[in-house]
Write a protein that holds these residues in place. Sequence first.
Motif, PDB file in Angstrom:
ATOM      1  N   PRO A   1     -31.427 -14.174 -26.594  1.00 51.75           N
ATOM      2  CA  PRO A   1     -31.061 -14.868 -25.346  1.00 51.75           C
ATOM      3  C   PRO A   1     -29.756 -14.364 -24.715  1.00 51.75           C
ATOM      4  CG  PRO A   1     -31.916 -16.438 -26.926  1.00 51.75           C
ATOM      5  CD  PRO A   1     -31.761 -15.154 -27.668  1.00 51.75           C
ATOM      6  N   PRO A   2     -28.633 -14.273 -25.463  1.00 48.81           N
ATOM      7  CA  PRO A   2     -27.430 -13.739 -24.807  1.00 48.81           C
ATOM      8  C   PRO A   2     -27.571 -12.260 -24.465  1.00 48.81           C
ATOM      9  CG  PRO A   2     -27.024 -14.122 -27.145  1.00 48.81           C
ATOM     10  CD  PRO A   2     -28.331 -14.757 -26.836  1.00 48.81           C
ATOM     11  N   ALA A   3     -28.340 -11.515 -25.270  1.00 51.60           N
ATOM     12  CA  ALA A   3     -28.541 -10.105 -24.963  1.00 51.60           C
ATOM     13  C   ALA A   3     -29.277  -9.938 -23.640  1.00 51.60           C
ATOM     14  CB  ALA A   3     -29.314  -9.418 -26.089  1.00 51.60           C
ATOM     15  N   TRP A   4     -30.248 -10.809 -23.386  1.00 50.26           N
ATOM     16  CA  TRP A   4     -30.995 -10.728 -22.131  1.00 50.26           C
ATOM     17  C   TRP A   4     -30.075 -10.965 -20.941  1.00 50.26           C
ATOM     18  CZ3 TRP A   4     -31.893 -13.930 -18.014  1.00 50.26           C
ATOM     19  CH2 TRP A   4     -32.907 -13.546 -17.136  1.00 50.26           C
ATOM     20  N   VAL A   5     -29.159 -11.913 -21.077  1.00 53.25           N
ATOM     21  CA  VAL A   5     -28.220 -12.194 -19.986  1.00 53.25           C
ATOM     22  C   VAL A   5     -27.347 -10.982 -19.709  1.00 53.25           C
ATOM     23  CG1 VAL A   5     -26.288 -13.634 -19.264  1.00 53.25           C
ATOM     24  CG2 VAL A   5     -28.230 -14.669 -20.464  1.00 53.25           C
ATOM     25  N   ILE A   6     -26.845 -10.361 -20.746  1.00 53.75           N
ATOM     26  CA  ILE A   6     -25.976  -9.189 -20.572  1.00 53.75           C
ATOM     27  C   ILE A   6     -26.739  -8.041 -19.936  1.00 53.75           C
ATOM     28  CG2 ILE A   6     -24.625  -7.453 -21.820  1.00 53.75           C
ATOM     29  CD1 ILE A   6     -23.927  -9.625 -23.848  1.00 53.75           C
ATOM     30  N   MET A   7     -28.007  -7.874 -20.292  1.00 58.69           N
ATOM     31  CA  MET A   7     -28.815  -6.790 -19.743  1.00 58.69           C
ATOM     32  C   MET A   7     -28.915  -6.856 -18.229  1.00 58.69           C
ATOM     33  SD  MET A   7     -32.071  -5.815 -22.116  1.00 58.69           S
ATOM     34  CE  MET A   7     -32.703  -7.482 -22.166  1.00 58.69           C
ATOM     35  N   GLN A   8     -28.884  -8.054 -17.668  1.00 53.33           N
ATOM     36  CA  GLN A   8     -29.031  -8.188 -16.219  1.00 53.33           C
ATOM     37  C   GLN A   8     -27.874  -7.549 -15.455  1.00 53.33           C
ATOM     38  OE1 GLN A   8     -32.117  -9.287 -15.746  1.00 53.33           O
ATOM     39  NE2 GLN A   8     -31.956  -9.482 -17.974  1.00 53.33           N
ATOM     40  N   LEU A   9     -26.758  -7.322 -16.130  1.00 50.15           N
ATOM     41  CA  LEU A   9     -25.615  -6.688 -15.479  1.00 50.15           C
ATOM     42  C   LEU A   9     -25.843  -5.209 -15.227  1.00 50.15           C
ATOM     43  CD1 LEU A   9     -22.819  -8.407 -17.600  1.00 50.15           C
ATOM     44  CD2 LEU A   9     -23.716  -9.107 -15.381  1.00 50.15           C
ATOM     45  N   GLY A  10     -26.915  -4.650 -15.777  1.00 49.15           N
ATOM     46  CA  GLY A  10     -27.231  -3.242 -15.542  1.00 49.15           C
ATOM     47  C   GLY A  10     -28.506  -3.041 -14.744  1.00 49.15           C
ATOM     48  N   THR A  11     -29.046  -4.101 -14.187  1.00 47.97           N
ATOM     49  CA  THR A  11     -30.259  -3.980 -13.386  1.00 47.97           C
ATOM     50  C   THR A  11     -29.932  -3.510 -11.980  1.00 47.97           C
ATOM     51  OG1 THR A  11     -30.129  -6.285 -12.683  1.00 47.97           O
ATOM     52  CG2 THR A  11     -31.378  -5.818 -14.709  1.00 47.97           C
ATOM     53  N   LEU A  12     -30.971  -3.147 -11.240  1.00 48.66           N
ATOM     54  CA  LEU A  12     -30.765  -2.749  -9.853  1.00 48.66           C
ATOM     55  C   LEU A  12     -30.184  -3.895  -9.042  1.00 48.66           C
ATOM     56  CD1 LEU A  12     -31.114  -0.740  -7.529  1.00 48.66           C
ATOM     57  CD2 LEU A  12     -33.491  -1.510  -7.317  1.00 48.66           C
ATOM     58  N   GLY A  13     -30.577  -5.126  -9.348  1.00 50.73           N
ATOM     59  CA  GLY A  13     -30.063  -6.268  -8.613  1.00 50.73           C
ATOM     60  C   GLY A  13     -28.586  -6.515  -8.798  1.00 50.73           C
ATOM     61  N   ALA A  14     -27.995  -5.952  -9.869  1.00 49.34           N
ATOM     62  CA  ALA A  14     -26.558  -6.129 -10.078  1.00 49.34           C
ATOM     63  C   ALA A  14     -25.742  -5.426  -9.003  1.00 49.34           C
ATOM     64  CB  ALA A  14     -26.159  -5.607 -11.458  1.00 49.34           C
ATOM     65  N   ALA A  15     -26.293  -4.367  -8.397  1.00 47.99           N
ATOM     66  CA  ALA A  15     -25.554  -3.639  -7.359  1.00 47.99           C
ATOM     67  C   ALA A  15     -25.331  -4.496  -6.119  1.00 47.99           C
ATOM     68  CB  ALA A  15     -26.277  -2.339  -7.013  1.00 47.99           C
ATOM     69  N   PRO A  16     -26.390  -5.062  -5.502  1.00 46.98           N
ATOM     70  CA  PRO A  16     -26.115  -5.924  -4.340  1.00 46.98           C
ATOM     71  C   PRO A  16     -25.375  -7.202  -4.702  1.00 46.98           C
ATOM     72  CG  PRO A  16     -28.449  -5.975  -4.911  1.00 46.98           C
ATOM     73  CD  PRO A  16     -27.838  -4.877  -5.712  1.00 46.98           C
ATOM     74  N   ALA A  17     -25.574  -7.706  -5.922  1.00 51.53           N
ATOM     75  CA  ALA A  17     -24.873  -8.925  -6.319  1.00 51.53           C
ATOM     76  C   ALA A  17     -23.375  -8.685  -6.403  1.00 51.53           C
ATOM     77  CB  ALA A  17     -25.412  -9.427  -7.654  1.00 51.53           C
ATOM     78  N   SER A  18     -22.969  -7.610  -7.067  1.00 50.72           N
ATOM     79  CA  SER A  18     -21.537  -7.317  -7.176  1.00 50.72           C
ATOM     80  C   SER A  18     -20.960  -6.900  -5.831  1.00 50.72           C
ATOM     81  CB  SER A  18     -21.311  -6.216  -8.220  1.00 50.72           C
ATOM     82  OG  SER A  18     -22.021  -5.039  -7.867  1.00 50.72           O
ATOM     83  N   ALA A  19     -21.752  -6.188  -5.019  1.00 48.93           N
ATOM     84  CA  ALA A  19     -21.280  -5.821  -3.684  1.00 48.93           C
ATOM     85  C   ALA A  19     -21.049  -7.067  -2.834  1.00 48.93           C
ATOM     86  CB  ALA A  19     -22.290  -4.895  -3.009  1.00 48.93           C
ATOM     87  N   GLY A  20     -21.942  -8.044  -2.968  1.00 51.89           N
ATOM     88  CA  GLY A  20     -21.749  -9.291  -2.234  1.00 51.89           C
ATOM     89  C   GLY A  20     -20.501 -10.023  -2.666  1.00 51.89           C
TER      90      GLY A  20
END
Length: 265
Positions: A79-98
């Motif tokens: 479960p915590p590993a899955w959360v951390i993995m999301q920080l390297g997804t394509l969606g992390a780029a627009p999220a951090s840019a926002g």
Amino acid sequence: MTPLTMASDRIGPAAPAPPRSSARNPTRSAGVLADPRVRLAAGTVAVLATAVAARRNRVSRCEATAFRAVNGLPDSLYPPAWVIMQLGTLGAAPASAGAAWLAGDRELAGRLLAGGAATWALSKVVKRMVRRPRPAILLPGTRRRGPDAAGLGYPSGHAGVAIALGAAALPRLGPATRILTLTAIPAVGLTRVYVGAHLPLDIAGGAALGLAIDAALALAHGWARSAGSAGSPANGRMRPGMGGPVTTAGWPDRPVWGAGLSPGT
């Protein structure tokens, strides 16, 4: 006793000079690492070296040992590993840019969006060139957790995106947020090994790709600012009241900010 002798007695023997340290100046070393030209060269060399090794479709004993050490960790960590993995997804780029946009740093927002998206897209191109399978095909007994990762293994897009976002954001972060980011960046790669999606060489190649892309963007932005300054004398780079100098990372000096999606960015 002469006046010179009395003065010498009052002063006493001279203190010995402190020994010179043979260690390198840490500030100078940090400046070298901050140079985007150094990061671009290092990232490019690392991508080429790991790609050549990955094309053999063989797993060395050292790589297999490192993979099994992480992949064999308890299932309760998923479960915590899955959360951390999301920080390297394509969606992390627009999220951090926002997050950067809302914090008032539009230049950083553009760099985060461009770097994350470009790294993700180029990782797909490199996958087709190298064509290294996923760990389950190369290593019997691989433990797979969560949805099976489709496609090819090398390089890891998650690791690349995490590095590209982190390298762009680090100079703008405060001390606490910077430590959190430096912890999250390698954790993204480790979680991909943990779920059985990538081998360590895949992670190294993806991280090198993200580093090279962010450095290329920093250089391009620095050259664009230099060209704009050269064409407009009223907007000189060092003119008082017109903002700080351009840093070696290719971005102007600005106050750090610690808000937003910091881990992995």
